[in-house]
Design a protein around this motif. Structure first.
Motif, PDB file in Angstrom:
ATOM      1  N   LYS A  49      78.362   2.132  78.404  1.00  0.00           N
ATOM      2  CA  LYS A  49      78.452   2.448  76.977  1.00  0.00           C
ATOM      3  C   LYS A  49      78.332   1.153  76.183  1.00  0.00           C
ATOM      4  N   ILE A  50      77.285   1.068  75.382  1.00  0.00           N
ATOM      5  CA  ILE A  50      76.981  -0.167  74.661  1.00  0.00           C
ATOM      6  C   ILE A  50      77.396  -0.034  73.202  1.00  0.00           C
ATOM      7  N   PRO A  51      78.203  -0.962  72.673  1.00  0.00           N
ATOM      8  CA  PRO A  51      78.547  -0.919  71.245  1.00  0.00           C
ATOM      9  C   PRO A  51      77.285  -1.002  70.385  1.00  0.00           C
ATOM     10  N   ALA A  52      77.270  -0.232  69.294  1.00  0.00           N
ATOM     11  CA  ALA A  52      76.085  -0.189  68.439  1.00  0.00           C
ATOM     12  C   ALA A  52      76.475   0.250  67.037  1.00  0.00           C
ATOM     13  N   HIS A  53      75.513   0.179  66.136  1.00  0.00           N
ATOM     14  CA  HIS A  53      75.668   0.675  64.775  1.00  0.00           C
ATOM     15  C   HIS A  53      74.510   1.610  64.456  1.00  0.00           C
ATOM     16  N   LEU A  54      74.772   2.567  63.585  1.00  0.00           N
ATOM     17  CA  LEU A  54      73.757   3.547  63.193  1.00  0.00           C
ATOM     18  C   LEU A  54      73.810   3.756  61.690  1.00  0.00           C
ATOM     19  N   GLN A  55      72.641   3.913  61.092  1.00  0.00           N
ATOM     20  CA  GLN A  55      72.552   4.267  59.675  1.00  0.00           C
ATOM     21  C   GLN A  55      71.456   5.298  59.485  1.00  0.00           C
ATOM     22  N   ILE A  56      71.727   6.288  58.661  1.00  0.00           N
ATOM     23  CA  ILE A  56      70.756   7.346  58.381  1.00  0.00           C
ATOM     24  C   ILE A  56      69.958   6.961  57.138  1.00  0.00           C
ATOM     25  N   TYR A  57      68.650   7.021  57.272  1.00  0.00           N
ATOM     26  CA  TYR A  57      67.755   6.715  56.154  1.00  0.00           C
ATOM     27  C   TYR A  57      67.034   7.975  55.676  1.00  0.00           C
ATOM     28  N   GLY A  58      66.821   8.045  54.364  1.00  0.00           N
ATOM     29  CA  GLY A  58      65.927   9.031  53.790  1.00  0.00           C
ATOM     30  C   GLY A  58      64.563   8.398  53.594  1.00  0.00           C
ATOM     31  N   VAL A  79      65.358  -8.573  48.949  1.00  0.00           N
ATOM     32  CA  VAL A  79      64.509  -7.833  49.886  1.00  0.00           C
ATOM     33  C   VAL A  79      64.654  -8.406  51.282  1.00  0.00           C
ATOM     34  N   GLY A  80      64.746  -9.729  51.366  1.00  0.00           N
ATOM     35  CA  GLY A  80      64.917 -10.351  52.663  1.00  0.00           C
ATOM     36  C   GLY A  80      66.195  -9.920  53.346  1.00  0.00           C
ATOM     37  N   CYS A  81      67.271  -9.815  52.596  1.00  0.00           N
ATOM     38  CA  CYS A  81      68.533  -9.337  53.166  1.00  0.00           C
ATOM     39  C   CYS A  81      68.392  -7.898  53.648  1.00  0.00           C
ATOM     40  N   PHE A  82      67.692  -7.089  52.855  1.00  0.00           N
ATOM     41  CA  PHE A  82      67.583  -5.656  53.165  1.00  0.00           C
ATOM     42  C   PHE A  82      66.758  -5.420  54.419  1.00  0.00           C
ATOM     43  N   TRP A  83      65.632  -6.114  54.546  1.00  0.00           N
ATOM     44  CA  TRP A  83      64.708  -5.817  55.630  1.00  0.00           C
ATOM     45  C   TRP A  83      64.901  -6.676  56.872  1.00  0.00           C
ATOM     46  N   ASN A  84      65.355  -7.901  56.682  1.00  0.00           N
ATOM     47  CA  ASN A  84      65.271  -8.825  57.805  1.00  0.00           C
ATOM     48  C   ASN A  84      66.587  -9.441  58.258  1.00  0.00           C
ATOM     49  N   SER A  85      67.616  -9.375  57.436  1.00  0.00           N
ATOM     50  CA  SER A  85      68.820 -10.122  57.793  1.00  0.00           C
ATOM     51  C   SER A  85      70.083  -9.286  57.672  1.00  0.00           C
ATOM     52  N   PRO A  86      70.226  -8.243  58.517  1.00  0.00           N
ATOM     53  CA  PRO A  86      71.431  -7.425  58.439  1.00  0.00           C
ATOM     54  C   PRO A  86      72.684  -8.212  58.772  1.00  0.00           C
ATOM     55  N   GLU A  87      72.503  -9.361  59.495  1.00  0.00           N
ATOM     56  CA  GLU A  87      73.672 -10.162  59.823  1.00  0.00           C
ATOM     57  C   GLU A  87      74.317 -10.715  58.553  1.00  0.00           C
ATOM     58  N   ASP A 138      74.180  -9.153  55.574  1.00  0.00           N
ATOM     59  CA  ASP A 138      74.596  -8.066  54.698  1.00  0.00           C
ATOM     60  C   ASP A 138      74.832  -6.824  55.547  1.00  0.00           C
ATOM     61  N   SER A 139      76.089  -6.563  55.913  1.00  0.00           N
ATOM     62  CA  SER A 139      76.408  -5.460  56.818  1.00  0.00           C
ATOM     63  C   SER A 139      76.296  -4.103  56.142  1.00  0.00           C
ATOM     64  N   THR A 140      75.886  -4.081  54.873  1.00  0.00           N
ATOM     65  CA  THR A 140      75.718  -2.805  54.174  1.00  0.00           C
ATOM     66  C   THR A 140      74.499  -2.050  54.698  1.00  0.00           C
ATOM     67  N   PHE A 141      73.533  -2.770  55.231  1.00  0.00           N
ATOM     68  CA  PHE A 141      72.286  -2.145  55.643  1.00  0.00           C
ATOM     69  C   PHE A 141      71.904  -2.550  57.061  1.00  0.00           C
ATOM     70  N   LEU A 142      71.237  -1.628  57.769  1.00  0.00           N
ATOM     71  CA  LEU A 142      70.482  -1.960  58.963  1.00  0.00           C
ATOM     72  C   LEU A 142      69.016  -2.002  58.556  1.00  0.00           C
ATOM     73  N   PRO A 143      68.245  -2.923  59.106  1.00  0.00           N
ATOM     74  CA  PRO A 143      66.853  -3.050  58.663  1.00  0.00           C
ATOM     75  C   PRO A 143      65.978  -1.916  59.177  1.00  0.00           C
ATOM     76  N   LEU A 144      65.002  -1.549  58.381  1.00  0.00           N
ATOM     77  CA  LEU A 144      64.031  -0.523  58.757  1.00  0.00           C
ATOM     78  C   LEU A 144      62.650  -0.969  58.311  1.00  0.00           C
TER      79      LEU A 144
END
Length: 412
Positions: free
Chosen positions: A68-77, A23-31, A33-39
């Protein structure tokens, strides 16, 4: 037995610890685990709309429309991501809309993406709708143009989280650009897409001033050379010389149906920017006639301008720009009257669209109002209307549309 209980307890504790780590990786530490961005949606809960979670590189702030700033985006349901982490660049967007607290954004993916069923492209706009307390003015207008058979940017309502902060309810739209699925004209040096602009907005862009002293920004071809710029300017000047002659056969220089549709939508909405101010797009390809569009930017429409222009009565747009010349031509006036007589019900039917959309975005509106409490604000720009509730704002817009349709039908 005690040893078995100890082993079970130990296994349970290990499982619990692993759960906390995950849970900590999912919510707080995207660095980690690059699979998720925190929400973190504890304050702004799921509102039955897609959620775009965006993080800029090193949490860099968006401060202008150029960088233009480099960024990442993830779509959540509702409970989990519904896309991979996507690479993009992001910057501010709009003229006055970028100057607001809740500002509009432009995103450009590294690879073409199809978002919510819309055709693949790299470039998209997130419209803040900050001054529109209904959030619906742009939506119903783009939908109206599509109903009339014109191309208008496709769109979807989303909620945006930027750098781990809730930004609010946005309208995701296709950007205005030359593309097979957008402004579909041939990509060559003789085709062009230009935007009516102002003296203040022409910096750092290929632009020219026409024979009637209007400023235009060249949106396509990008990085237009001096020769291409002169060619476009000459075509616009020739068009304006014919426009000034009230006896001209307009069919020789413009798509009459297209111009009538575009003008009538702007006039019905009493759109300040649509009065040949800004965000008026014009396109043409070699051997073809001038066309207006696509329709864009209606957050200063339907009664949201200053007090003298907010009334649902009186004509407005036909006094400005190219329209004042068009209305000296009987051919154009006849075409506008015929179009309105045959299609005015579609304008009134925007209220049906409002009724359909309000339940779909209402929960997100509550989130947005929690983040940006603006309903009762009318004391300073950009807010000019006062409402005690979201329902009051919606009813005010619907009432304006009813009065406007009745007045235009009686006067045209």
């Amino acid at each position: 037995m005690k040893n078995l209980q100890k082993r079970i307890f130990k296994i349970a504790m290990i499982a619990f610890a692993l759960g906390v780590i995950l849970v900590g990786c999912f919510w707080n530490s995207p660095e980690e685990d690059s699979t998720f961005l925190p929400l973190d949606d504890s304050e702004y809960p799921y509102a039955e709309l897609p959620r775009l979670v965006i993080e800029t590189e090193n949490f860099k702030q968006i401060r202008d429309k150029e960088t233009k700033i480099p960024a990442h985006l993830q779509i959540y349901g509702k409970d989990s991501p519904e896309s991979e982490v996507l690479e993009l660049k992001i910057k501010g967007h709009g003229n006055s809309s970028f100057m607001m607290t809740k500002y509009s954004l432009k995103i450009k993916f590294a690879e073409k993406q199809s978002l919510f069923g819309m055709p693949k492209n790299k470039e998209w706009i997130l419209i803040s709708n900050f001054r529109d307390k209904t959030h619906l003015r742009n939506f119903i207008t783009l939908q109206l143009a599509q109903t009339l058979g014109d191309y208008a940017p496709r769109m979807a309502f989303v909620e945006v989280f930027l750098n781990r902060k809730y930004m609010g309810l946005y309208l995701l739209t296709e950007s205005v650009k030359v593309s097979k699925d957008r402004v579909n004209i041939a990509k060559n040096d003789s085709s062009f897409l230009i935007e009516k602009t102002t003296e203040a907005e022409k910096k750092n862009n290929p632009y020219f001033t026409s024979s009637l002293n209007y400023q235009f920004r060249v949106r396509f071809p990008e990085d237009a050379t001096i020769e291409i710029l002169d060619n476009i300017k000459n075509q616009v000047n020739k068009f304006e010389s014919i426009l000034k002659n009230s006896k001209s056969n307009l069919n020789t220089v413009l798509d009459l149906e297209n111009f009538v549709h575009y003008y009538t939508i702007q006039e019905f909405a009493k759109n300040i920017d649509g009065a040949f101010g800004r965000s008026t797009f014009i396109h043409k390809e070699l051997g073809n006639v001038f066309k207006l569009g696509p329709i864009w930017d209606f957050d200063l429409a339907y009664g949201l301008s200053n007090k003298s222009k907010s009334s649902p009565y009186d004509w407005y747009v036909n006094r400005y720009g190219w329209y004042k010349y068009l209305f000296k031509n009987q051919q154009f006036k006849n075409a506008v009257k015929k179009f309105w007589d045959e299609n005015h019900q579609f304008f009134l039917a925007m209220n049906d669209s409002i009724d359909v959309m309000v339940p779909q975005i209402h929960k997100a509106v509550l989130n947005d109002e929690n983040r940006w409490p603006i309903l009762e604000r009318d004391d300073s720009w950009p807010h000019v209307d006062y409402h005690t509730s979201y329902e009051s704002a919606v009813d005010s817009l619907k009432d304006w549309i009813i009065k406007r349709e009745k007045w235009v039908s009686g006067e045209i």
